[in-house]
Motif scaffolding. Structure first.
Motif, PDB file in Angstrom:
ATOM      1  N   THR A   1       5.022   5.142   2.665  1.00 22.47           N
ATOM      2  CA  THR A   1       4.642   6.548   2.637  1.00 22.47           C
ATOM      3  C   THR A   1       5.705   7.314   1.862  1.00 22.47           C
ATOM      4  O   THR A   1       6.886   7.259   2.198  1.00 22.47           O
ATOM      5  CB  THR A   1       4.521   7.120   4.063  1.00 22.47           C
ATOM      6  OG1 THR A   1       3.622   6.299   4.808  1.00 22.47           O
ATOM      7  CG2 THR A   1       4.017   8.540   4.040  1.00 22.47           C
TER       8      THR A   1
ATOM      9  N   SER B   1       2.572  12.542  -5.118  1.00 22.91           N
ATOM     10  CA  SER B   1       1.681  12.846  -6.233  1.00 22.91           C
ATOM     11  C   SER B   1       2.338  12.617  -7.589  1.00 22.91           C
ATOM     12  O   SER B   1       1.653  12.623  -8.604  1.00 22.91           O
ATOM     13  CB  SER B   1       1.215  14.296  -6.127  1.00 22.91           C
ATOM     14  OG  SER B   1       2.339  15.168  -6.154  1.00 22.91           O
TER      15      SER B   1
ATOM     16  N   GLY C   1       0.970   4.071  -7.372  1.00 24.24           N
ATOM     17  CA  GLY C   1       1.374   3.004  -6.461  1.00 24.24           C
ATOM     18  C   GLY C   1       2.167   1.916  -7.156  1.00 24.24           C
ATOM     19  O   GLY C   1       3.141   1.391  -6.615  1.00 24.24           O
TER      20      GLY C   1
ATOM     21  N   ASN D   1       0.838  -1.200   0.000  1.00 20.48           N
ATOM     22  CA  ASN D   1       0.000   0.000   0.000  1.00 20.48           C
ATOM     23  C   ASN D   1       0.868   1.244   0.000  1.00 20.48           C
ATOM     24  O   ASN D   1       1.765   1.387   0.826  1.00 20.48           O
ATOM     25  CB  ASN D   1      -0.920   0.012   1.220  1.00 20.48           C
ATOM     26  CG  ASN D   1      -1.864  -1.173   1.222  1.00 20.48           C
ATOM     27  OD1 ASN D   1      -2.305  -1.623   0.172  1.00 20.48           O
ATOM     28  ND2 ASN D   1      -2.156  -1.689   2.395  1.00 20.48           N
ATOM     29  N   VAL D   2       0.587   2.152  -0.938  1.00 20.95           N
ATOM     30  CA  VAL D   2       1.356   3.389  -1.071  1.00 20.95           C
ATOM     31  C   VAL D   2       0.457   4.571  -0.724  1.00 20.95           C
ATOM     32  O   VAL D   2      -0.649   4.687  -1.253  1.00 20.95           O
ATOM     33  CB  VAL D   2       1.909   3.546  -2.497  1.00 20.95           C
ATOM     34  CG1 VAL D   2       2.675   4.847  -2.632  1.00 20.95           C
ATOM     35  CG2 VAL D   2       2.798   2.375  -2.859  1.00 20.95           C
ATOM     36  N   THR D   3       0.936   5.426   0.163  1.00 20.51           N
ATOM     37  CA  THR D   3       0.226   6.659   0.496  1.00 20.51           C
ATOM     38  C   THR D   3       1.153   7.835   0.279  1.00 20.51           C
ATOM     39  O   THR D   3       2.374   7.688   0.337  1.00 20.51           O
ATOM     40  CB  THR D   3      -0.268   6.659   1.961  1.00 20.51           C
ATOM     41  OG1 THR D   3       0.862   6.467   2.819  1.00 20.51           O
ATOM     42  CG2 THR D   3      -1.284   5.572   2.210  1.00 20.51           C
ATOM     43  N   GLY D   4       0.549   8.997   0.044  1.00 22.09           N
ATOM     44  CA  GLY D   4       1.336  10.200  -0.186  1.00 22.09           C
ATOM     45  C   GLY D   4       1.940  10.186  -1.572  1.00 22.09           C
ATOM     46  O   GLY D   4       1.776   9.250  -2.356  1.00 22.09           O
TER      47      GLY D   4
ATOM     48  N   GLU E   1       3.345  -0.900   4.367  1.00 17.74           N
ATOM     49  CA  GLU E   1       2.763   0.418   4.128  1.00 17.74           C
ATOM     50  C   GLU E   1       3.910   1.344   3.745  1.00 17.74           C
ATOM     51  O   GLU E   1       4.841   1.531   4.522  1.00 17.74           O
ATOM     52  CB  GLU E   1       2.074   0.955   5.385  1.00 17.74           C
ATOM     53  CG  GLU E   1       0.859   0.192   5.823  1.00 17.74           C
ATOM     54  CD  GLU E   1      -0.351   0.502   4.972  1.00 17.74           C
ATOM     55  OE1 GLU E   1      -0.412   1.596   4.376  1.00 17.74           O
ATOM     56  OE2 GLU E   1      -1.228  -0.373   4.896  1.00 17.74           O
TER      57      GLU E   1
ATOM     58  N   HIS F   1       7.137  10.915   0.455  1.00 17.54           N
ATOM     59  CA  HIS F   1       7.145  12.361   0.686  1.00 17.54           C
ATOM     60  C   HIS F   1       7.792  13.028  -0.523  1.00 17.54           C
ATOM     61  O   HIS F   1       8.977  12.793  -0.801  1.00 17.54           O
ATOM     62  CB  HIS F   1       7.921  12.714   1.956  1.00 17.54           C
ATOM     63  CG  HIS F   1       7.350  12.091   3.191  1.00 17.54           C
ATOM     64  ND1 HIS F   1       6.297  12.644   3.875  1.00 17.54           N
ATOM     65  CD2 HIS F   1       7.675  10.953   3.856  1.00 17.54           C
ATOM     66  CE1 HIS F   1       5.999  11.890   4.908  1.00 17.54           C
ATOM     67  NE2 HIS F   1       6.826  10.851   4.915  1.00 17.54           N
TER      68      HIS F   1
END
Length: 182
Positions: free
Chosen positions: A103, A49, A53, A44-47, A101, A105
């Motif tokens: 994240t 733009s 993913g 799972n990839v968050t952050g 997970e 930046h």
């Protein structure tokens, strides 16, 4: 008279070889079970733009050992993700035994300048953070900026010291008003 057995050394070698073979089989079975139990299934990839993913997964999962979630997490924890364009840092946490997970930046990019067919992106302090052949559509292209020295991951040397404060203010106003830049 005592009888000596000529086959005793052969039996010892067979027993020793059998023990070694059993130990190797136990380690191989443990490795297979470990790989099956910790197989990386959930990524799972968050952050971030700039990358999807799936693109982040292709960039980070590069070694055969990365298919094991625990080994992937350890590699990221000990050695980091390395240099990824437009990414400041990557944080990886385990989520269960089969998932991680991630994240992402992003680097804060204020604008870019064109130099010898490449676009050099800089942050609010005037530090050149990245170089790319293609221009990102959401980053304003600054023209008319005079600089004497431009080196990747170093501050641009310009004729006027406070020029980056003006550029930053302009970018903030453009984003606040929702204006399209050309």
């Amino acid at each position: 008279m005592r009888r000596t057995n000529v086959y005793r050394p052969v039996r010892r070698r067979k027993r020793k070889l059998t023990k070694i073979l059993c130990v190797c089989l136990v380690f191989a079975a443990a490795a297979v079970i470990f790989r099956m139990m910790f197989e990386l299934k959930h990524f799972n990839v968050t952050g971030g733009s700039r990358y999807s993913g799936e693109e982040v997964r292709q960039i980070l999962v590069t070694k055969p050992t990365d298919r094991v979630s625990l080994f992937f997490w350890l590699r990221m924890r000990l050695f980091g993700a390395g240099e990824i364009p437009f990414v400041e840092k990557v944080e990886v946490e385990l989520s269960g035994r089969n998932g991680v997970e991630v994240t992402v930046h992003d680097k804060l990019v204020t604008g870019c300048v064109e130099q010898m067919g490449s676009y050099l992106y800089f942050d609010r302090e005037g530090m050149v953070v990245e170089s790319a052949k293609e221009r990102l559509p959401d980053v304003p292209l600054v023209t008319g900026l005079k600089f004497s020295k431009i080196v990747l991951r170093e501050r641009m040397v310009t004729a006027k010291e406070g020029i980056f404060d003006v550029i930053l203010d302009l970018v903030r106003l453009i984003e606040k008003q929702g204006l399209a830049v050309s």
